[in-house]
Each structure stands twice: as structure tokens, then as C-alpha cells.
Design a protein around this motif. Sequence first.
Motif, short mmCIF file in Angstrom:
data_model
loop_
_atom_site.label_atom_id
_atom_site.label_comp_id
_atom_site.label_asym_id
_atom_site.label_seq_id
_atom_site.Cartn_x
_atom_site.Cartn_y
_atom_site.Cartn_z
N THR A 79 35.32 23.14 39.55
CA THR A 79 34.43 24.21 40.00
C THR A 79 33.82 23.89 41.35
O THR A 79 33.69 24.75 42.22
CB THR A 79 33.31 24.45 38.96
OG1 THR A 79 33.89 24.82 37.72
CG2 THR A 79 32.36 25.54 39.43
N ARG A 88 32.90 29.86 48.98
CA ARG A 88 32.99 30.04 47.54
C ARG A 88 31.66 30.44 46.89
O ARG A 88 31.63 30.73 45.70
CB ARG A 88 33.47 28.74 46.90
CG ARG A 88 34.87 28.35 47.32
CD ARG A 88 35.93 29.31 46.79
NE ARG A 88 35.87 29.42 45.35
CZ ARG A 88 36.44 28.53 44.51
NH1 ARG A 88 37.09 27.47 44.99
NH2 ARG A 88 36.36 28.69 43.20
N ASN A 98 32.05 37.18 41.46
CA ASN A 98 32.98 36.46 40.60
C ASN A 98 34.39 37.03 40.70
O ASN A 98 35.38 36.29 40.66
CB ASN A 98 32.50 36.52 39.14
CG ASN A 98 31.24 35.70 38.91
OD1 ASN A 98 30.95 34.79 39.68
ND2 ASN A 98 30.48 36.02 37.88
N ASP A 139 36.31 35.57 43.49
CA ASP A 139 36.42 34.11 43.41
C ASP A 139 35.26 33.43 44.13
O ASP A 139 35.43 32.41 44.78
CB ASP A 139 37.76 33.63 43.99
CG ASP A 139 38.09 32.21 43.55
OD1 ASP A 139 37.63 31.81 42.48
OD2 ASP A 139 38.81 31.52 44.29
N LYS A 140 34.09 34.01 43.97
CA LYS A 140 32.87 33.43 44.53
C LYS A 140 31.80 33.44 43.44
O LYS A 140 31.90 34.18 42.47
CB LYS A 140 32.38 34.22 45.75
CG LYS A 140 33.41 34.37 46.85
CD LYS A 140 32.84 35.12 48.03
CE LYS A 140 33.91 35.59 49.00
NZ LYS A 140 35.00 34.67 49.23
#
Length: 979
Positions: free
Chosen positions: A256, A287, A326, A329-330
Motif C-alpha cells: 500500500t 497516490r 479510490n 487508484d488514490k
Amino acid sequence: MKKTFLSLMLISSSLLAKDVAPSVNELIASGDSVLTANDHYRTYEIKGGAAEFSCNHLRLRIAANTRLVSIKHLPDGKELLNTNFPSLGFHLIGRNAKPIAFASLHKLEGNSYMVVSKRGSQKVIFSVIESEEYIAFRIKSLVGIPKSSNYTLAFGINGDHRLRPMPLDYMTFFSGMDPLNRKFPVTWPALWMGSENYLGEPLPRGGFALYYDEGDEAEDEIFINIWANEKLPHPKVEYDWDIAGVKRWMKDWTNTFSDRSSFWYSHVKGSDEFERLLPHIDKMGVREVHLYHWTWHDSAHHCRVKKGGFFANGREDLVKFAQTLNKRDKSLSLHYNWCEINQNDPVFIGTSPRKDLADWGSGTLAKSIDADEQTIYFIPEKGLELPSREWHDQPAPALNHWVHYNFIHVNDEIIKFEQALNTEGKVWVLRNCTRGFGSTNPADHTKGYSAKGLLANYGSQFIPKTHSPLFYEMINEQADLWNETQMTNMNYDGANPHYWSGAKGIQIRLWLQEAYKRFDHPTYYDTGHGCQLWGHFEHYINAFKKAEPVRMGFRGDMGVRPRTASISRAAATVDEAHLRMAQVASVKHSDFSMHLPLHYPGDWEKYGRFQDLVDLVRDWKDISPKLSNSQRKRIRSTMEPPLNRGFTSKMVWCLKKEDGKTKIYPQKNPLTRRKGDVKWGCQGGEVGWVTPQQYIKFGDSLELENPFQKQAPQFTLRVMSKVDPKDHENISLFDHFEEITNPTEMKLSQVENGLTIDFNNRNKSTFNGKGHPMLATWKKTLNLRQHRGIGMTVKGDNSGAILLIRSGTKRDYAIKIDFKGEKYIEIPNGEAYWAGSDWGGPHRCGVAADNYMPKQMQIGLAHVPANTNVNITVHNIKALKEHLEIVHNPRIVLNGGKGSLTVKGSIKSGQYLDYRGGKTAQQYDKNWNLITNLPVEKDSYLIERGYQKFQVTADNTPDKIWLSTRFLTEGKPIIVEHD
């Protein structure tokens, strides 16, 4: 070796075999001056005169006199203790900070032991568990040791640095702050906290595991064993928390946070702004999106999401925002002001404040009062002392300087008082009271009513009592919000007052533990204040280095800044951004980020080179994994201490894409004089870096060193204002000697239009007033927004002292007295002192918000060499009126005319001229918006290696116009081949 583990349940002295007759070897004593305790325990003989404990790697021997006599490394038989210094094991540290050793060691039943003081009244009962990988010590009971912060219990080992302690609960501290570099001694500074919480549940007394560090991987295996088997706190998971479960968690956590890049979003313009930013955020490949607390937090109540503004529907929209991130991909990260209860909090204060707010003690009213009474007579409970607030660390009841104590809680009213008198008597007098403080209402109160003194961080934010229902209620509020949004970065701010009970941060450690236990997903911990971390044990494992190889700064502070210009500071440069990202790459970090400025203007849509910064972040992020160790080492070798929100450096590493390759050039940026220049970097403020430069007037010369091969120098020039010491619009800053206040040892005497400063430093050491210069003050309300430069005549004595003139409380003008006789000094603005190495001031970076509207002026000495007498005269101190000008066809002249470069065009005050090679120079406005490309004419425009002379002129001979300059040259680049 068979593993055995100790239960977390605490055993009080009353549960031990107190009614069993003592053995003949037991010490029974009374009459100690501190406290006596005649608790008796059955003891057993310790064979061989020493207790021996072992694991696979270590064998530890503790002598009957409680001293450690040996720690052997079993694989090779090496002795790990330093026999030149005693290893006291368990001992007390008294008020004078000297160790107080125990006198004898006794074996009790099972795996329990006891150390006893010389006269037998003070005892520590502890258990020892011998695991395969470590030896665990847990305190079970304390007898005869005063429950006050005047005493600290400790366990000391003087030995090999690879002997490591691992605390087993939040009460136990190790030496140092780095969880990956824990050292002995371990200490227990909060002996006074009691033995149970509000539910009557036992609190941990303290404990640690001793092990030997055989290397990163082996140490991680040991820690995983400790984490699983010693029942340390862990997040909520749906699987067993055993060794396999810990490894499973760490794999998920490491994946993660293998990329720590982020975008910090500060001052939101409107709800649609983020939509305009999102394509840039995607392009950078970051991210995490981090929101400052004023972006999301409703200050009325802890962890409440503000409605309106960025999140029209409050928490509902925040959750949707997190879900949107999300899907891209953040993850979401929030800036969280720790543990604050607003004085008007409708839930915890309201008109009937909670009874479990943190307090400093109780008492009763000595007299009845009505709702208007401003003097209160208070009878403190027996032994109660009024707290004090100091900058230096003190034992309780003293408080951290951030914590105010001038509040009392009577029934449903909170009262603020300004003075506390007669606090050594039986009745305290609390004067100048503000009735109905916060959201409470003033009311009548009867004699004898209970009153409680309250604590408030910063004088405005109340605090929950540790271990109270309110304490855990607030933790649950935080954890619920974090879990609902699946936030990954737990970014605590406002933790400065975490010493509020004088216990080195016990409260925040407990808070961290309890919040951490409630999180149901991987989270990352950060804080802007150095408290010793507890919970978030991923930070204790060497694998964590993949997420943060080097702590670059508070809360991760390396992101590039699109800072726009203000009256107090010039706009950020692309060169600064390159250096920030080069630092991240040099230590193999992944924090390639952008931070919208926080403490200074930062309108990204007005910053002309914003897209360049976006591309720069992406390019550094893409290329960093391809750098070899030797290439990183080359960059890292140019980074210098101190490490304070990044390293300092004389070099900028500039990434360029050329000929299908990525080339990273070392730039001496700027070229420097023989002395007096500063480096890039931050000197401690929260508002960004210093940009090194030289301030000169047109026609002045600079002698600068080129460390590289022969080449055409590049440059950045900023045309400033014209000033004239004879201008009738100048403002006199010093008029009346009798108005000056001088609380220092300097002797001041009046001269015409000024004063003489006399000071004799008879000490063998230099007076360095970086934090606290000697300054005399006079009140003067001024508007210097168009008079940012100052001029004065100084009669120097060549003493090497630094004369300091301070506008307001932060803006400094510094003059090095390295001359003798009278000299006119002119400083173009308050930024100029940042560019001089002689004086950094207390806030070299921290004055971006200064508005040049001071209400006072100060003058004095900032530095005086040892054994030096200073006698200088300053007169005709004036703030200089700034006039905007235009220069035509500026020219760089090299070495007295041996070479030159002329820029064909006109440049106004506030504009930049940037030349990076080729046939044109770029003209920018104050915020780096491109105005035009201007042609250049070069005539032998080359410099050799070594010192070279530079001069800036123009067709209209602007002799009174200031400019800031940065000349630079490049060395051999690092070349990275593209795939």
C-alpha cells in the motif's frame, strides 16, 4: 526452547503472597524519608549468586546486588556488556537526574523477581519470560516508590549498540525518537498515573523485550514474534493475529505504501476547483490527496465535517470524495488537529460541559458568587499546587508551555481567570474573571460548591481527561471517520501540547494505540511534532524503510510548491522544485509530491510555470526507479546537513530530456562568492525554502566561482525597485531617543539623528543571538509596503559584530560590521538577509506572511565575537521609497569586458529575465508567466573554471536600481537510458 508468555493482566501487591512469612533472606525495613512500605514476599534462593536468563542469542546475568554482570552473545560467546561502565538494570532517577541503584535482587514464585532498595522500603516486582528470540521483562507491582513525577524508573544497559529494547506497552519509553533505532535505557516516567482506568480495568505498569539485532531481516523476524506473541496493539483484521497474520498484514501494508507520492490541497477556491486540478494530479501519478483541516473540518466539534464550501453536504460528500479517489487508484488523507475540544463545542461543552475534561485539580468555593462576580475565592484540595507553564521540560504539575491552566469549572459554568493570588495560602484568589467562558452561561454559585481547574491547549481548546469516557469517545469519533473514508494517512497536527501532564507524551501514545486498534485498513502515521511513536508498529519494522528510507521533514515536506509572489517573498522557482525532487530520488524515497502552499500565497492558476512543475514531478517519479545506486550516491553526496524539511545544498540537480535520454545535470546554482552566500534549504520555518541569490545594483560587480569546465553561464535576474537616499518620500525610522526601551546589557547613547551602541563581550564564547538577539525597542506604527528597503549611515569599528534592525517582530535587516569608519549602508528589502550567511534570524523562512505594517522597530546586536568590545554609531535610518523602473537592453559583462551577452528588450521592476542557453532569454512576470522570448547577442560569452567577474549594466545606466541575481553553470550529467 519452549516458549512461555506472560498474561497482560497486572498483579497488584495485594494479590501477592503478602500473608506468608518472609524468608530469612528478605529485607524488611521502615523509616525511609520518602515512603515506607512493609509488604512481605516469600523469596527463594538465587543459585550462583546471580539470576540468569537466556534466549537463542543471549544469556543475561543479573547479580544479587541488581547490577548486570554479563550479557553473552551465544553464537560466538562474545561479551556484549561494556565492563568499563556499570549496567544498573532497574534503578530510579531522582529529581537531580542522578541514578539511584537498588541494592538486592530476590527470586519470588514462578517467573517473578524483585529488586529492593538498600533499606528495603522500595521494591519493583517484575516477571521475566525467556522466549526463543528475546527476553521479556514486565513490571507487575511497585512498592514504596512515590507516585509523583519526581521519580522515573529506568532499566539501563551499557553495552553493544545491537542490544535493543522493544517496549511492550505505551508506558515504556526507549532512548531516542527513531523506532528503528531504539536504545537503552528504557524508562517509565509516569509512575504517578495510577493503576486502573475509569472502568476499574488495570493499566499496564511497563515492560520491554530485550533482543540482539543480527541484521535487518533477522530483527524483523524477532519483532514480528514480539508483535504477535506479546499481544501488542494491532489493527482490526478478520484473521488470527499470529506470526502468519502479522506477515500477511505487513505484506499488504508495504504494498500500500510503496508509493508515498501525494498532492497536498490547502486553500480551496471553490467546489469546482478540484475538477480543474484532477487532470494534473493524475498526470503527476501521485497516490494520495491530502486535505488540510480547514478544508474539511467543522471547528465546532471534533471530527465533524464542515457543510458548505468544498463539501456541501458535509460528511456525506467527504465519503463520496474518498470513493472517487479510490476509483482512480488514490487514497484520501486528512490533516487532523489532534484531540481538540473547541470552547464552544455544542456536544462536549455546550451549556453543560462534560465532567471528564482534563483538569489540574479540584477544590471548593470559599464564598458564594453571583453571575457577575469577577473575583473568586477558591479552597484547593489538600496538596494541590497551581501548575506552571515553561518552555523547558519540568516534572508535573508543571505543564508544557502550549497548555494554559487559567480556567475553572463550577457546575455548568466555565470561568476564565487572569490572575491567581495567594496560591501558597489556604484560600486562593482568582481575579479578573471572564464569566460564562465559551458556550457556557454565567450563573450564581454557592459557597462550598466543587470547582475544578481545567487545561486548555493554546488557551482555547479543552482536552479530555486521560482514560476517561470522553477520551475514548473522541477516539471512536476519529476511528469511525477514518474507517468510513478508508483514509490511509493519519496525519496528526497540533500534537505540540502532548506533554500536558508532564509525562513525555503518555496521553498521545495511549491515544495512538487505541485509535490504531480501531482502524480496519492500512494507515500511515505522521506528525509535525516529535513525540515517541506508539502503535503503528509498521514503523518499527525495517521493511518500513521501503516506504520512508529517510525522514526528509515533518509530515513529509518535500513536495514542490507553486508559490506565487507576495509583498514579503518572491515566487517559487523551478530550480527549487528540481532540488526538492532530486533529494527524494537521492535517498530512494517515493515522496514525489506537490504541496499547494500553506503559509504563503499559492494560487496555482496564477503561477505561470505550474505545468512545468507537474511535468517535473512526473519525470522525477518515473526516472527515480531507474537510477543506479552509484548515481543516487552522486546526487546524495551534494546534500548537506542539517536535515530539516530536506537537506541543504549548494547544487541543484536539473532533469532534462535530450536526444531520447534523460540527463540530470549538476548545477552550481548560484555561483558563489568567496564568502557570505547561503545554501538552498530550509532553516526551520514552515513556509518553504530559501532561494540563494546575490543582491546588487546595476553597474556593481560580483566575483563568482565556476567549479566546472569552460562554458556560457546561465542566469536568472529579477529587476527590483529604484531607491534614492535623498528621496523626500523616504520615511525616518528613528526620531526620538527618549522613546527607546532598552532591556539589554547594551549601552545606548544619543547622537544627532541616531544613537551609539556600546557592548563589551568579556566572555570567552561568542554571543550568538540567533534566537534572542539583544534588541532595544521603540513604538512606531508604519506602512512600509512601498518602503521595503532601508538605508542608514554606520560608523563601524571592524569588530565583526552583526548590527540588527528589526521591523515589527520578524523582518530583519542585518549588517556585518567588518569595516572601520563611516559607511552608507543600503538594504533593498527584508528578503535580502536570507541571502547572507552571517545572519539567519529566528525566522529565516517564517516571515512570508509579514505585511510590512509594523507597530514597532528594534535595533541591537545579533552577534558579537568573544572578548570583543563593540562601539558603533548608527544614524539617519530611513525606509526607502520604492520606484518602479524599466531597464533597456540589459547586458551581462564578463571579466571587465572580455565577454558579454546583451538581451534585446525592456524589463520592468518585478519581472524576471531567465537565460538557459541558446539564442533567446525568457521574460516572465512576478509569478513566472511568460511574457515573451527576447533575442540575445553574445560576444565571447564564456567563462573558464575558477573565479570570474560578473557585471550587469543596461543602456539607460540605471545606477540606483536593485536586482537579484543567480548565475549558474553545469557539470557532467547523469545519463539514464530510456527503455
